[in-house]
Scaffold this active site. Structure first.
Site, PDB file in Angstrom:
ATOM      1  N   SER A 125      71.079  87.592  -0.205  1.00  0.00           N
ATOM      2  CA  SER A 125      72.455  87.909  -0.612  1.00  0.00           C
ATOM      3  C   SER A 125      72.538  89.166  -1.473  1.00  0.00           C
ATOM      4  O   SER A 125      71.637  89.438  -2.285  1.00  0.00           O
ATOM      5  CB  SER A 125      73.003  86.721  -1.408  1.00  0.00           C
ATOM      6  OG  SER A 125      74.155  87.094  -2.106  1.00  0.00           O
ATOM      7  N   GLU A 127      74.198  89.382  -3.948  1.00  0.00           N
ATOM      8  CA  GLU A 127      74.234  88.940  -5.341  1.00  0.00           C
ATOM      9  C   GLU A 127      72.886  89.183  -6.027  1.00  0.00           C
ATOM     10  O   GLU A 127      72.814  89.236  -7.254  1.00  0.00           O
ATOM     11  CB  GLU A 127      74.586  87.449  -5.412  1.00  0.00           C
ATOM     12  CG  GLU A 127      75.995  87.114  -4.982  1.00  0.00           C
ATOM     13  CD  GLU A 127      77.054  87.513  -6.001  1.00  0.00           C
ATOM     14  OE1 GLU A 127      76.743  87.551  -7.205  1.00  0.00           O
ATOM     15  OE2 GLU A 127      78.191  87.794  -5.584  1.00  0.00           O
ATOM     16  N   TYR A 149      72.530  81.267  -8.882  1.00  0.00           N
ATOM     17  CA  TYR A 149      72.497  81.424  -7.428  1.00  0.00           C
ATOM     18  C   TYR A 149      71.693  82.675  -7.064  1.00  0.00           C
ATOM     19  O   TYR A 149      70.796  82.638  -6.210  1.00  0.00           O
ATOM     20  CB  TYR A 149      73.926  81.538  -6.879  1.00  0.00           C
ATOM     21  CG  TYR A 149      74.007  82.026  -5.454  1.00  0.00           C
ATOM     22  CD1 TYR A 149      73.709  81.185  -4.387  1.00  0.00           C
ATOM     23  CD2 TYR A 149      74.383  83.353  -5.158  1.00  0.00           C
ATOM     24  CE1 TYR A 149      73.783  81.636  -3.071  1.00  0.00           C
ATOM     25  CE2 TYR A 149      74.460  83.800  -3.852  1.00  0.00           C
ATOM     26  CZ  TYR A 149      74.162  82.942  -2.812  1.00  0.00           C
ATOM     27  OH  TYR A 149      74.229  83.396  -1.511  1.00  0.00           O
TER      28      TYR A 149
END
Ligand code: NAP
Length: 320
Positions: A125, A127, A149
């Protein structure tokens, strides 16, 4: 006929990827954590429910993973299952980290020991980059994750790289930036805004509460992004790729666009500080040039056009 296993088939990306693979004549196995509680209506929505074999799988139990891979001997495994909400990962940090890493380790070990010809795609991801100093984000940008996460995805990402380098396996990471669709779950920003705006329209709600609208994100369309996942798995050699639109859009512009489209007053958009995250990244935009060059994956969709599709699909689904 090739066989592919898709973990997390009940999520957003799984059904779109399954549809693509069915079209390409794969035998597709989709895994759910439980037949009873998993929602696979999305497969019906995409009219592929009969074409996908469902299997229960506890990715935290390596004997389950072994049994599944031995049963189907898949050519390709797409690991999409994850606790994928950044917000939820702050309230469930240990569960998020444990699942998002151990599940990947179990797949990697099973492939290494018992099925080394099976290719693995891991859902990494954007992120993971977190607080970036330079935009657009490239593959070699330093990672500074700012949520549980993101930390879990970094750990899984490097395990995949490690297995590739140490054992020569075909395992790769697709670093996907935000992508949306009708199948997105209602706790994610774009879907939530559309659903709540429609509730206001129907007189079921007075306003929509939002967090920090100054943030900018690189948004794309899920059915197009799954194409890049498949393309990565068809290469001669495994490599990691960034998959993104290459443009960032301000969250405020998204909310205003949806409200304008539904002819709602912007005064009904209320900022609630409680919805702002403890550690936020202000702008995220990626560089998709490697995917364009090496996968021949081209993406030039405007996110406002995607919003039109999403609003239209939502209205249709609600019979409006
Ligand atoms: P999603 O809609 O949240 O789906 C996640 C899937 O993982 C669901 O099938 C869910 O099953 C399963 N799952 C969650 N926790 C689990 C657990 N503890 N045990 C077993 N299964 C579990 O995610 P998505 O949008 O399809 O994204 C697919 C993957 O790409 C995820 O790994 C996500 O982190 C990553 N990713 C997504 C984006 C994006 O913008 N969508 C961007 C970058 C990376 P249930 O239905 O049973 O909960």
């Amino acid at each position: 006929m090739k066989t592919a296993i898709i973990t997390g088939i009940s999520g957003q990306d799984g059904p779109y990827l399954a549809r693509l693979l069915v079209e390409k004549n794969y035998r597709v196995i989709g895994t759910v954590r439980s037949y009873r509680s998993s929602n696979v209506k999305s497969l019906e929505y995409l009219k592929i429910a009969e074409k996908v074999v469902l299997e229960e799988l506890d990715l935290l139990d390596i004997t389950n993973v072994i049994r599944l891979l031995m049963k189907y001997k898949p050519d390709e495994v797409y690991n999409l299952a994850a606790q994928s909400s950044v917000g939820l990962s702050f309230s469930q940090p240990i569960g998020t980290f444990s699942f998002n890493t151990a599940s990947v380790n179990n797949l990697l070990e099973t492939i290494r020991l018992l099925s080394p010809m099976t290719k693995l795609y891991q859902a990494s991801s954007s992120e993971m980059f977190g607080c970036v100093k330079k935009l657009p984000i490239t593959l070699d940008a330093p990672m500074h994750p700012v949520s549980p996460y993101a930390v879990s995805k970094v750990a899984a990402h490097f395990m995949v790289m490690n297995y590739r380098e140490a054992y020569g396996l075909f395992v790769c990471n697709g670093i996907l930036f935000n992508h949306e669709s009708f199948l997105r779950s209602g706790n994610f920003f774009v879907k939530k805004i559309i659903l709540e705006a429609l509730k206001i329209k129907r007189g079921e709600k007075d306003c929509v509460f939002v967090g920090n609208l100054d943030l900018k994100r690189d948004f794309g369309y899920a059915p197009r992004y799954v194409e890049a996942m498949w393309m990565m798995m068809q290469l001669e050699k495994p490599e990691d790729f960034i998959v993104c639109s290459g443009k960032s859009i301000c969250l405020r512009d998204i909310v205003y666009y949806v409200f304008d489209k539904l002819k709602l007053d912007n005064k009904l958009i209320v900022v609630d500080d409680k919805l702002c995250r403890p550690n936020e990244v202000y702008d995220i935009v990626g560089d998709n040039s490697k995917a364009r060059l090496h996968l021949d994956w081209y993406y030039d969709d405007s996110f406002f056009d995607i919003l039109d599709i999403l609003i239209h699909e939502e209205l249709q689904a609600q019979g409006a």
